[in-house]
Scaffold this motif. Structure first.
Motif, PDB file in Angstrom:
ATOM      1  N   LYS A   8       0.859  -1.173   0.000  1.00 58.74           N
ATOM      2  CA  LYS A   8       0.000   0.000   0.000  1.00 58.74           C
ATOM      3  C   LYS A   8       0.905   1.236   0.000  1.00 58.74           C
ATOM      4  O   LYS A   8       1.645   1.466   0.958  1.00 58.74           O
ATOM      5  N   PHE A  10       1.687   5.380  -0.716  1.00 58.28           N
ATOM      6  CA  PHE A  10       1.236   6.767  -0.883  1.00 58.28           C
ATOM      7  C   PHE A  10       2.160   7.476  -1.854  1.00 58.28           C
ATOM      8  O   PHE A  10       3.387   7.440  -1.700  1.00 58.28           O
ATOM      9  N   CYS A  29       2.063   3.372 -11.831  1.00 57.82           N
ATOM     10  CA  CYS A  29       0.980   2.405 -11.631  1.00 57.82           C
ATOM     11  C   CYS A  29       1.001   1.318 -12.705  1.00 57.82           C
ATOM     12  O   CYS A  29       0.712   0.150 -12.424  1.00 57.82           O
ATOM     13  N   GLU A  36      -0.826  -1.256  -4.793  1.00 60.16           N
ATOM     14  CA  GLU A  36      -1.950  -0.318  -4.699  1.00 60.16           C
ATOM     15  C   GLU A  36      -1.407   1.070  -4.367  1.00 60.16           C
ATOM     16  O   GLU A  36      -0.728   1.257  -3.356  1.00 60.16           O
ATOM     17  N   TYR A  38      -1.994   5.301  -3.816  1.00 57.70           N
ATOM     18  CA  TYR A  38      -2.974   6.256  -3.326  1.00 57.70           C
ATOM     19  C   TYR A  38      -2.429   7.672  -3.497  1.00 57.70           C
ATOM     20  O   TYR A  38      -1.252   7.938  -3.214  1.00 57.70           O
ATOM     21  N   ASN A  40      -3.585  12.035  -2.953  1.00 60.38           N
ATOM     22  CA  ASN A  40      -4.516  12.949  -2.279  1.00 60.38           C
ATOM     23  C   ASN A  40      -5.408  13.628  -3.315  1.00 60.38           C
ATOM     24  O   ASN A  40      -5.176  14.772  -3.719  1.00 60.38           O
ATOM     25  N   GLU A  43     -12.294  11.301  -6.793  1.00 60.25           N
ATOM     26  CA  GLU A  43     -12.527  10.352  -7.886  1.00 60.25           C
ATOM     27  C   GLU A  43     -12.536  11.029  -9.249  1.00 60.25           C
ATOM     28  O   GLU A  43     -12.242  10.401 -10.262  1.00 60.25           O
ATOM     29  N   HIS A  56      -5.867   4.944  -6.443  1.00 60.59           N
ATOM     30  CA  HIS A  56      -7.036   5.296  -5.646  1.00 60.59           C
ATOM     31  C   HIS A  56      -6.875   6.711  -5.098  1.00 60.59           C
ATOM     32  O   HIS A  56      -5.760   7.157  -4.798  1.00 60.59           O
ATOM     33  N   ILE A  58      -7.534   9.506  -2.132  1.00 57.64           N
ATOM     34  CA  ILE A  58      -7.855   9.716  -0.717  1.00 57.64           C
ATOM     35  C   ILE A  58      -8.651  11.004  -0.678  1.00 57.64           C
ATOM     36  O   ILE A  58      -8.096  12.103  -0.690  1.00 57.64           O
ATOM     37  N   GLU A  89      -3.569   5.928   7.803  1.00 56.03           N
ATOM     38  CA  GLU A  89      -3.771   5.105   6.606  1.00 56.03           C
ATOM     39  C   GLU A  89      -2.919   3.837   6.558  1.00 56.03           C
ATOM     40  O   GLU A  89      -3.137   2.975   5.719  1.00 56.03           O
ATOM     41  N   PHE A  91       0.271   3.144   5.509  1.00 57.15           N
ATOM     42  CA  PHE A  91       0.976   2.908   4.251  1.00 57.15           C
ATOM     43  C   PHE A  91       2.289   2.165   4.504  1.00 57.15           C
ATOM     44  O   PHE A  91       2.935   2.350   5.535  1.00 57.15           O
TER      45      PHE A  91
END
Length: 364
Positions: A8, A10, A29, A36, A38, A40, A43, A56, A58, A89, A91
């Motif tokens: 995970k 960030f 990615c 995975e 993430y 800031n 969507e 994803h 946050i 979170e 991470f």
């Protein structure tokens, strides 16, 4: 086994609808589909990275109170709320990703410095990938980061100048810009359009004095080429004023010329890649429009606006024509003889050095 270990991660990146920074996130990615990632962002911003299922957002819902608190935190040179909330979170890795992360900005560098210290305290592994260092003016700035860099697990710079500033940090490596590592969707036959990427000089203190000359230069190129090929003026960062520059250029054209010019605005990474790689000629001010042209063998006239572009071209020993906004040529610019520049395999290979740390995790 490949990608067997879930992580995970960030990604601390510049999220401002800027194609270059979005591209680096996309490539990261794409390279590690089983990690995975993430950022800031909400969507809506995640839609920039279509086809990527491992990125994803946050979601940080802003409001007036949060804006006021963040302004106070910035004044106090403390981490902002959207960074402080990451403590919960869990991470595995924090990545500071992107080129211009270490510019000495009097009002903000202290905040970014504190935010990275906060993230290192709460995330076990910390990386810096694909950066350049500077421009900076003070010894305090340089020495502060020199001390902090020793606390990172891995650092990669994208130019020799930055790399040579820190000769005694064993965890620092160097390679050509991350974007050289990408496999892009090259079209069999290129389109006949000339793509011109621009910036807004008037928003940059060091370039304000060259603003009118820059607009005039681009306008003259458009007028000279409009009858030879289709012209696309590209805004790769609306939020930094690219679209304003394009509108000012359009205002210098007559009605017939205006009808022949198309405008492109970055909203989606894959779409922007296709727009760049489909061109038969690129006149590029934006850094990553130059990198993609070089990688894909597209004839390119680089327009330098900062030393990061100058250092890139020096590092790859670029021999073609260039324009430096800060030394604007007074003679007429001829683009008829611009040729593709063949990038050496060692340049592309070196760009993979930015991924050494993550590759070791992913493929072990």
């Amino acid at each position: 086994m490949k990608g067997n270990m879930k992580k995970k991660i960030f990604v601390n990146a510049y999220l401002n609808n800027n194609f270059g920074d979005d591209l680096l996130i996309y490539l990261l990615c794409q390279r590690y589909p089983n990690f995975e990632f993430y950022i800031n962002a909400d969507e809506i911003y995640i839609e920039h990275f279509e086809r990527m299922r491992n990125i994803h957002g946050i979601d940080y819902k802003n409001n007036i109170l949060k804006k006021i608190i963040n302004r106070l935190l910035i004044l106090l040179k403390c981490p902002r709320l959207q960074i402080l909330k990451l403590k919960k979170e869990n991470f595995d890795i924090n990545i500071l990703l992107g080129g211009s992360n270490f510019i000495e900005n009097k009002s903000f560098w202290g905040v970014k410095y504190k935010e990275e210290k906060f993230l290192r305290k709460h995330i076990e592994k910390n990386l810096i990938m694909g950066s350049n260092f500077g421009p900076y003016q003070s010894e305090k700035f340089f020495k502060s980061y020199k001390r902090e860099f020793s606390k990172y697990d891995f650092i990669s710079f994208r130019d020799k100048y930055s790399y040579n500033l820190f000769p005694h940090c064993p965890q620092i490596t160097m390679g050509a810009d991350i974007a050289f590592s990408g496999n892009y969707f090259l079209q069999g036959k290129r389109n006949s359009y000339c793509l011109i990427s621009v910036i807004d000089c008037k928003r940059r203190a060091e370039l304000k004095q060259f603003d009118e000359h820059y607009i005039e230069m681009i306008s003259n190129i458009v007028k000279a080429e409009i009858n030879n090929k289709e012209i696309i003026l590209a805004s790769f960062c609306d939020n930094e004023g690219d679209i304003e520059t394009i509108n000012r250029i359009i205002c210098t054209l007559n009605d017939d010329e205006k009808n022949k010019v198309k405008i492109y605005r970055h909203k989606n990474v894959c779409e922007s890649i296709t727009m760049i790689t489909g061109a038969s000629l690129i006149i590029g001010t934006r850094f990553h429009s130059i990198v993609l042209a070089l990688k894909c063998g597209i004839p390119i006239l680089p327009i330098i606006y900062s030393n990061k572009t100058k250092n890139l071209l020096n590092d790859i020993k670029f021999k073609g024509e260039i324009i430096d906004i800060r030394k604007m040529p007074k003679e007429k610019i001829c683009i008829n003889n611009i040729q593709p520049y063949e990038i050496k395999e060692e340049v592309v290979s070196s760009s993979n050095k930015h991924f050494e740390y993550l590759d070791n995790l992913y493929y072990k």
